[in-house]
Design a protein around this motif. Structure first.
Motif, mmCIF file in Angstrom:
data_model
loop_
_atom_site.group_PDB
_atom_site.id
_atom_site.type_symbol
_atom_site.label_atom_id
_atom_site.label_comp_id
_atom_site.label_asym_id
_atom_site.label_seq_id
_atom_site.Cartn_x
_atom_site.Cartn_y
_atom_site.Cartn_z
ATOM 1 N N THR A 264 0.826 -1.201 0.000
ATOM 2 C CA THR A 264 0.000 0.000 0.000
ATOM 3 C C THR A 264 0.861 1.253 0.000
ATOM 4 O OG1 THR A 264 -1.670 -1.198 1.275
ATOM 5 C CG2 THR A 264 -1.866 1.182 1.230
ATOM 6 N N ALA A 265 0.433 2.255 -0.759
ATOM 7 C CA ALA A 265 1.074 3.572 -0.785
ATOM 8 C C ALA A 265 0.065 4.611 -0.297
ATOM 9 C CB ALA A 265 1.536 3.903 -2.195
ATOM 10 N N GLN A 266 0.565 5.762 0.082
ATOM 11 C CA GLN A 266 -0.275 6.862 0.558
ATOM 12 C C GLN A 266 -0.429 7.896 -0.550
ATOM 13 O OE1 GLN A 266 -1.715 6.639 3.676
ATOM 14 N NE2 GLN A 266 -0.767 4.632 3.501
ATOM 15 N N ILE A 267 -1.567 8.582 -0.549
ATOM 16 C CA ILE A 267 -1.809 9.642 -1.529
ATOM 17 C C ILE A 267 -2.400 10.859 -0.831
ATOM 18 C CG2 ILE A 267 -4.081 8.694 -2.115
ATOM 19 C CD1 ILE A 267 -3.606 9.812 -4.996
ATOM 20 N N TRP A 268 -2.006 12.037 -1.299
ATOM 21 C CA TRP A 268 -2.581 13.297 -0.858
ATOM 22 C C TRP A 268 -2.886 14.117 -2.095
ATOM 23 C CZ3 TRP A 268 1.753 11.100 1.225
ATOM 24 C CH2 TRP A 268 1.673 10.685 2.548
ATOM 25 N N VAL A 269 -4.077 14.678 -2.153
ATOM 26 C CA VAL A 269 -4.473 15.605 -3.211
ATOM 27 C C VAL A 269 -4.844 16.888 -2.486
ATOM 28 C CG1 VAL A 269 -6.079 16.073 -5.088
ATOM 29 C CG2 VAL A 269 -5.301 13.728 -4.677
ATOM 30 N N GLU A 270 -4.086 17.974 -2.762
ATOM 31 C CA GLU A 270 -4.274 19.164 -1.937
ATOM 32 C C GLU A 270 -3.945 20.449 -2.672
ATOM 33 O OE1 GLU A 270 -1.744 18.254 1.371
ATOM 34 O OE2 GLU A 270 0.071 18.364 0.181
ATOM 35 N N PHE A 271 -4.661 21.479 -2.296
ATOM 36 C CA PHE A 271 -4.334 22.829 -2.721
ATOM 37 C C PHE A 271 -3.258 23.344 -1.785
ATOM 38 C CE2 PHE A 271 -8.736 22.643 -4.333
ATOM 39 C CZ PHE A 271 -8.518 23.061 -5.637
ATOM 40 N N ARG A 272 -2.157 23.851 -2.366
ATOM 41 C CA ARG A 272 -1.049 24.411 -1.580
ATOM 42 C C ARG A 272 -0.664 25.752 -2.183
ATOM 43 N NH1 ARG A 272 1.084 22.458 3.042
ATOM 44 N NH2 ARG A 272 3.190 22.735 2.295
ATOM 45 N N PRO A 273 -0.804 26.836 -1.474
ATOM 46 C CA PRO A 273 -0.503 28.150 -2.041
ATOM 47 C C PRO A 273 0.984 28.408 -2.230
ATOM 48 C CG PRO A 273 -1.200 28.376 0.218
ATOM 49 C CD PRO A 273 -1.340 26.917 -0.130
ATOM 50 N N GLY A 274 1.260 29.348 -3.105
ATOM 51 C CA GLY A 274 2.616 29.842 -3.302
ATOM 52 C C GLY A 274 3.611 28.790 -3.738
ATOM 53 N N SER A 275 4.864 28.985 -3.366
ATOM 54 C CA SER A 275 5.934 28.087 -3.782
ATOM 55 C C SER A 275 5.819 26.713 -3.148
ATOM 56 C CB SER A 275 7.293 28.696 -3.478
ATOM 57 O OG SER A 275 7.425 28.855 -2.076
ATOM 58 N N ALA A 276 5.039 26.591 -2.066
ATOM 59 C CA ALA A 276 4.839 25.266 -1.470
ATOM 60 C C ALA A 276 3.981 24.395 -2.379
ATOM 61 C CB ALA A 276 4.168 25.399 -0.098
ATOM 62 N N GLY A 277 3.222 25.010 -3.275
ATOM 63 C CA GLY A 277 2.377 24.255 -4.189
ATOM 64 C C GLY A 277 3.169 23.650 -5.325
ATOM 65 N N CYS A 278 3.807 24.456 -6.139
ATOM 66 C CA CYS A 278 4.611 23.982 -7.266
ATOM 67 C C CYS A 278 6.041 24.441 -7.075
ATOM 68 C CB CYS A 278 4.082 24.534 -8.587
ATOM 69 S SG CYS A 278 2.466 23.922 -9.047
ATOM 70 N N ARG A 279 6.938 23.490 -7.107
ATOM 71 C CA ARG A 279 8.366 23.824 -6.921
ATOM 72 C C ARG A 279 9.048 23.807 -8.255
ATOM 73 N NH1 ARG A 279 7.767 20.069 -2.242
ATOM 74 N NH2 ARG A 279 7.345 21.480 -0.604
#
Length: 122
Positions: free
Chosen positions: A107-122
């Motif tokens: 089993t693997a873990q998954i997270w689907v989330e809104f992340r603002p600013g640079s924490a969202g897309c690096r």
């Protein structure tokens, strides 16, 4: 946060993913001070490629741009492998999909989330 939680993009998940629930953290409650709205869950490790392809297809079809697509060990000494997709559009907070787990575990873990600013897309 209420608008992000209500966004239909958070309702998308392939059938092999088991959601464990929604969560949100306001910036003042988040150790990164950025805040998060999303959900976490689990999936069979063998389904990782199919699940990641699902999000690449579904989110792009919903008007999101794939900004980053990375995979690799969490650290040089870790047995965890993290896959991270980051999507952006011109109207809302970046959207991140993270799948993490040991390839030898079922089993693997998954997270689907809104992340603002640079924490969202690096």
């Amino acid at each position: 946060m209420d608008d992000l939680r209500a966004d239909q993009v958070l309702t998308k998940a392939p059938s092999s993913v088991t959601r464990k629930g929604y969560y949100d953290q306001r910036p003042c409650d988040d150790e990164d001070a950025v805040g998060t709205v999303g959900w976490g869950g689990a999936l069979p490790t063998a389904d990782r490629p199919v699940v990641l392809d699902f999000y690449r297809t579904e989110f792009v079809a919903s008007g999101w741009r794939l900004e980053t697509d990375t995979e690799g060990p969490t650290t040089s000494i870790s047995s965890l492998v993290t896959s991270e997709l980051c999507f952006a559009n011109d109207t809302t907070t970046p959207l991140r999909v993270t799948v993490e787990g040991n390839p030898r575990e079922p089993t693997a873990q998954i997270w689907v989330e809104f992340r603002p600013g640079s924490a969202g897309c690096r």
